[in-house]
Scaffold this motif. Structure first.
Motif, PDB file in Angstrom:
ATOM      1  N   TYR A   1       0.847  -1.194   0.000  1.00 43.92           N
ATOM      2  CA  TYR A   1       0.000   0.000   0.000  1.00 43.92           C
ATOM      3  C   TYR A   1       0.884   1.247   0.000  1.00 43.92           C
ATOM      4  O   TYR A   1       1.046   1.919   1.020  1.00 43.92           O
ATOM      5  CB  TYR A   1      -0.923   0.021   1.221  1.00 43.92           C
ATOM      6  CG  TYR A   1      -1.839  -1.176   1.308  1.00 43.92           C
ATOM      7  CD1 TYR A   1      -3.019  -1.232   0.578  1.00 43.92           C
ATOM      8  CD2 TYR A   1      -1.508  -2.270   2.121  1.00 43.92           C
ATOM      9  CE1 TYR A   1      -3.852  -2.329   0.651  1.00 43.92           C
ATOM     10  CE2 TYR A   1      -2.340  -3.374   2.201  1.00 43.92           C
ATOM     11  CZ  TYR A   1      -3.519  -3.401   1.465  1.00 43.92           C
ATOM     12  OH  TYR A   1      -4.343  -4.495   1.545  1.00 43.92           O
ATOM     13  N   PRO A   2       1.483   1.569  -1.142  1.00 48.50           N
ATOM     14  CA  PRO A   2       2.418   2.704  -1.183  1.00 48.50           C
ATOM     15  C   PRO A   2       1.785   4.024  -0.797  1.00 48.50           C
ATOM     16  O   PRO A   2       2.468   4.922  -0.303  1.00 48.50           O
ATOM     17  CB  PRO A   2       2.890   2.714  -2.642  1.00 48.50           C
ATOM     18  CG  PRO A   2       1.895   1.899  -3.398  1.00 48.50           C
ATOM     19  CD  PRO A   2       1.373   0.892  -2.445  1.00 48.50           C
ATOM     20  N   GLU A   3       0.470   4.158  -1.000  1.00 52.62           N
ATOM     21  CA  GLU A   3      -0.184   5.408  -0.629  1.00 52.62           C
ATOM     22  C   GLU A   3      -0.217   5.609   0.893  1.00 52.62           C
ATOM     23  O   GLU A   3      -0.395   6.719   1.383  1.00 52.62           O
ATOM     24  CB  GLU A   3      -1.614   5.467  -1.186  1.00 52.62           C
ATOM     25  CG  GLU A   3      -2.606   4.512  -0.550  1.00 52.62           C
ATOM     26  CD  GLU A   3      -2.585   3.108  -1.128  1.00 52.62           C
ATOM     27  OE1 GLU A   3      -3.516   2.337  -0.853  1.00 52.62           O
ATOM     28  OE2 GLU A   3      -1.632   2.785  -1.868  1.00 52.62           O
ATOM     29  N   ASP A   4      -0.040   4.520   1.647  1.00 52.69           N
ATOM     30  CA  ASP A   4      -0.030   4.580   3.107  1.00 52.69           C
ATOM     31  C   ASP A   4       1.364   4.343   3.678  1.00 52.69           C
ATOM     32  O   ASP A   4       1.517   4.116   4.883  1.00 52.69           O
ATOM     33  CB  ASP A   4      -0.986   3.533   3.694  1.00 52.69           C
ATOM     34  CG  ASP A   4      -2.426   3.774   3.281  1.00 52.69           C
ATOM     35  OD1 ASP A   4      -2.775   4.946   3.064  1.00 52.69           O
ATOM     36  OD2 ASP A   4      -3.194   2.798   3.174  1.00 52.69           O
TER      37      ASP A   4
ATOM     38  N   LEU B   1      12.194   7.564   4.234  1.00 53.37           N
ATOM     39  CA  LEU B   1      11.029   8.413   3.996  1.00 53.37           C
ATOM     40  C   LEU B   1      11.444   9.797   3.505  1.00 53.37           C
ATOM     41  O   LEU B   1      10.857  10.344   2.570  1.00 53.37           O
ATOM     42  CB  LEU B   1      10.208   8.548   5.282  1.00 53.37           C
ATOM     43  CG  LEU B   1       9.309   7.363   5.645  1.00 53.37           C
ATOM     44  CD1 LEU B   1       8.782   7.500   7.067  1.00 53.37           C
ATOM     45  CD2 LEU B   1       8.145   7.263   4.666  1.00 53.37           C
ATOM     46  N   LEU B   2      12.469  10.363   4.133  1.00 51.82           N
ATOM     47  CA  LEU B   2      12.876  11.727   3.792  1.00 51.82           C
ATOM     48  C   LEU B   2      13.544  11.819   2.421  1.00 51.82           C
ATOM     49  O   LEU B   2      13.593  12.901   1.835  1.00 51.82           O
ATOM     50  CB  LEU B   2      13.819  12.268   4.869  1.00 51.82           C
ATOM     51  CG  LEU B   2      13.168  12.511   6.237  1.00 51.82           C
ATOM     52  CD1 LEU B   2      14.230  12.802   7.303  1.00 51.82           C
ATOM     53  CD2 LEU B   2      12.166  13.658   6.159  1.00 51.82           C
ATOM     54  N   SER B   3      14.052  10.707   1.925  1.00 52.21           N
ATOM     55  CA  SER B   3      14.729  10.719   0.629  1.00 52.21           C
ATOM     56  C   SER B   3      13.821  10.317  -0.528  1.00 52.21           C
ATOM     57  O   SER B   3      14.237  10.342  -1.682  1.00 52.21           O
ATOM     58  CB  SER B   3      15.940   9.774   0.658  1.00 52.21           C
ATOM     59  OG  SER B   3      15.523   8.428   0.871  1.00 52.21           O
ATOM     60  N   THR B   4      12.577   9.972  -0.241  1.00 53.42           N
ATOM     61  CA  THR B   4      11.670   9.543  -1.307  1.00 53.42           C
ATOM     62  C   THR B   4      11.311  10.708  -2.211  1.00 53.42           C
ATOM     63  O   THR B   4      11.270  11.870  -1.780  1.00 53.42           O
ATOM     64  CB  THR B   4      10.380   8.930  -0.716  1.00 53.42           C
ATOM     65  OG1 THR B   4       9.547   8.484  -1.776  1.00 53.42           O
ATOM     66  CG2 THR B   4       9.622   9.959   0.102  1.00 53.42           C
ATOM     67  N   SER B   5      11.033  10.397  -3.461  1.00 53.50           N
ATOM     68  CA  SER B   5      10.644  11.443  -4.408  1.00 53.50           C
ATOM     69  C   SER B   5       9.181  11.844  -4.241  1.00 53.50           C
ATOM     70  O   SER B   5       8.768  12.911  -4.694  1.00 53.50           O
ATOM     71  CB  SER B   5      10.871  10.963  -5.850  1.00 53.50           C
ATOM     72  OG  SER B   5      10.134   9.765  -6.094  1.00 53.50           O
ATOM     73  N   ASP B   6       8.404  11.007  -3.571  1.00 49.29           N
ATOM     74  CA  ASP B   6       6.996  11.322  -3.331  1.00 49.29           C
ATOM     75  C   ASP B   6       6.884  12.301  -2.167  1.00 49.29           C
ATOM     76  O   ASP B   6       7.576  12.149  -1.146  1.00 49.29           O
ATOM     77  CB  ASP B   6       6.209  10.055  -3.002  1.00 49.29           C
ATOM     78  CG  ASP B   6       6.228   9.058  -4.144  1.00 49.29           C
ATOM     79  OD1 ASP B   6       6.205   9.511  -5.303  1.00 49.29           O
ATOM     80  OD2 ASP B   6       6.284   7.840  -3.873  1.00 49.29           O
ATOM     81  N   PRO B   7       6.022  13.312  -2.287  1.00 46.62           N
ATOM     82  CA  PRO B   7       5.872  14.272  -1.183  1.00 46.62           C
ATOM     83  C   PRO B   7       5.280  13.599   0.050  1.00 46.62           C
ATOM     84  O   PRO B   7       4.388  12.750  -0.052  1.00 46.62           O
ATOM     85  CB  PRO B   7       4.921  15.331  -1.755  1.00 46.62           C
ATOM     86  CG  PRO B   7       4.189  14.625  -2.867  1.00 46.62           C
ATOM     87  CD  PRO B   7       5.156  13.643  -3.441  1.00 46.62           C
TER      88      PRO B   7
END
Length: 339
Positions: free
Chosen positions: A26-29, A57-63
């Motif tokens: 569940y990438p959205e969560d 988490l801090l390095s992900t490209s998703d906001p």
């Protein structure tokens, strides 16, 4: 982990691994799930692994929904295993960024407090209170720990009460006043030979335990389900029986605001709104082995989204955009009192 599983029976490392696997499904969560995984790793004593998750988490490209909270948790964790300088730098960065969410302020202030930086902790609590409670007549549920923490630190410093300390005591649901709960001399009672002092301290500890249990029983908001216009149109086209629940999108939005105001007026704290999507709802219905046309599934879906950290706090902060997605400020949109 089941909610009724005793803490001593939890394999925190295994639970962290399970949550990481779930985040992959569940990438959205992922943000909420990986934060829970990091918390389990901290409880397992594997603080470097927890820091790795925060960095991930801090390095992900998703906001991120709340990057300041992730940074605050990372700072607190780093300080606990010897990386004080890096933790202080992150804390300074959070204070400079001045987030409007109370949670990062609570985390960094409590981190300073736990390392006997009481003056800095008081300043941080006060900065957070001033920022999130200005122009707010009724403090939202999420701000209560900020006020309680500030009261606790100021009590330890022996500072005279101010209006915010008085407000904190008025919000305290414990039968014992905050002044007594936060009394710095309480630690002496635990070593006393006086039965009356010990009995009084046991009463105070029971009151605190009751407060903690109350907070833990509400780990996520009581959330009302919101469908954006396009999603609602798609939902009703696919599942016509749900039209009885949603006569129109305008009425749906009005019902959300009315329901939340009624819950608030009844004394229900910690309220929020979750936004649904048709694919997510269909996947939830499949997991429950039932049809999406069943209206009884809707509140369960809302609760599941809230448990996954998808809820936004209601009412929005003063000056924030309305929850409905109109782009207008809440005060000029659904925040307008009904005539």
């Amino acid at each position: 982990m089941r909610p009724d599983t005793p803490a001593e029976n939890v394999d925190h490392t295994a639970e962290a691994a399970r949550l990481e696997r779930t985040a992959g499904l569940y990438p959205e969560d992922a943000e909420a799930l990986l934060l829970q995984a990091a918390a389990h790793l901290e409880l397992a004593g594997d603080r470097p692994a927890a820091s790795t998750l925060y960095d991930r988490l801090l390095s992900t490209s998703d906001p991120l929904d709340n990057p300041h909270l992730v940074r605050a948790l990372k700072a607190s964790n780093l300080w606990e295993y010897g990386h004080e300088a890096e933790a202080r730098a992150i804390i300074d960065g959070i204070r400079t960024a001045a987030p409007r969410d109370p949670a990062p302020w609570v985390i960094v202030a409590e981190s300073l407090e736990s390392h006997d930086e009481l003056e800095a902790a008081q300043e941080t609590f006060t900065e957070g209170v001033r920022l999130v409670l200005t122009d707010t007549s009724e403090p939202p549920y999420a701000t209560h720990p900020l006020l309680f923490g500030r009261h606790r630190v100021r009590r330890m410093l022996g500072v005279a009460h101010d209006d915010w300390d008085t407000l904190a005591d008025s919000l305290n649901s414990s039968p014992i006043p905050l002044d007594e709960l936060h009394d710095p001399k309480r630690v002496w009672s635990l070593g006393s030979d006086n039965p009356e002092e010990l009995a009084a301290e046991i009463s105070r500890l029971r009151a605190e335990l009751g407060t903690y249990r109350e907070a833990l029983s509400r780990p996520f908001p009581v959330a009302v389900l919101h469908w954006p216009n396009q999603e609602l149109t798609e939902l009703l086209a696919a599942y016509p029986p749900l039209a009885a629940e949603y006569p129109s999108h305008e009425e749906h939005l009005s019902t959300i605001e009315t329901s939340l105001r009624e819950l608030s007026a009844s004394g229900t704290p910690n309220l929020g709104i979750v936004t649904g999507t048709v694919p997510s709802y269909e996947a939830f219905a499949a997991s429950e082995a039932t049809t999406p046309s069943d209206s009884a599934l809707l509140p369960q879906y809302a609760t599941t989204l809230a448990a996954r950290g998808r809820a936004i706090v209601w009412p929005p902060q003063r000056g924030s955009a309305c929850w409905c997605g109109s782009g207008r400020g809440y005060e000029g949109c659904h925040g307008i009192p009904a005539p």
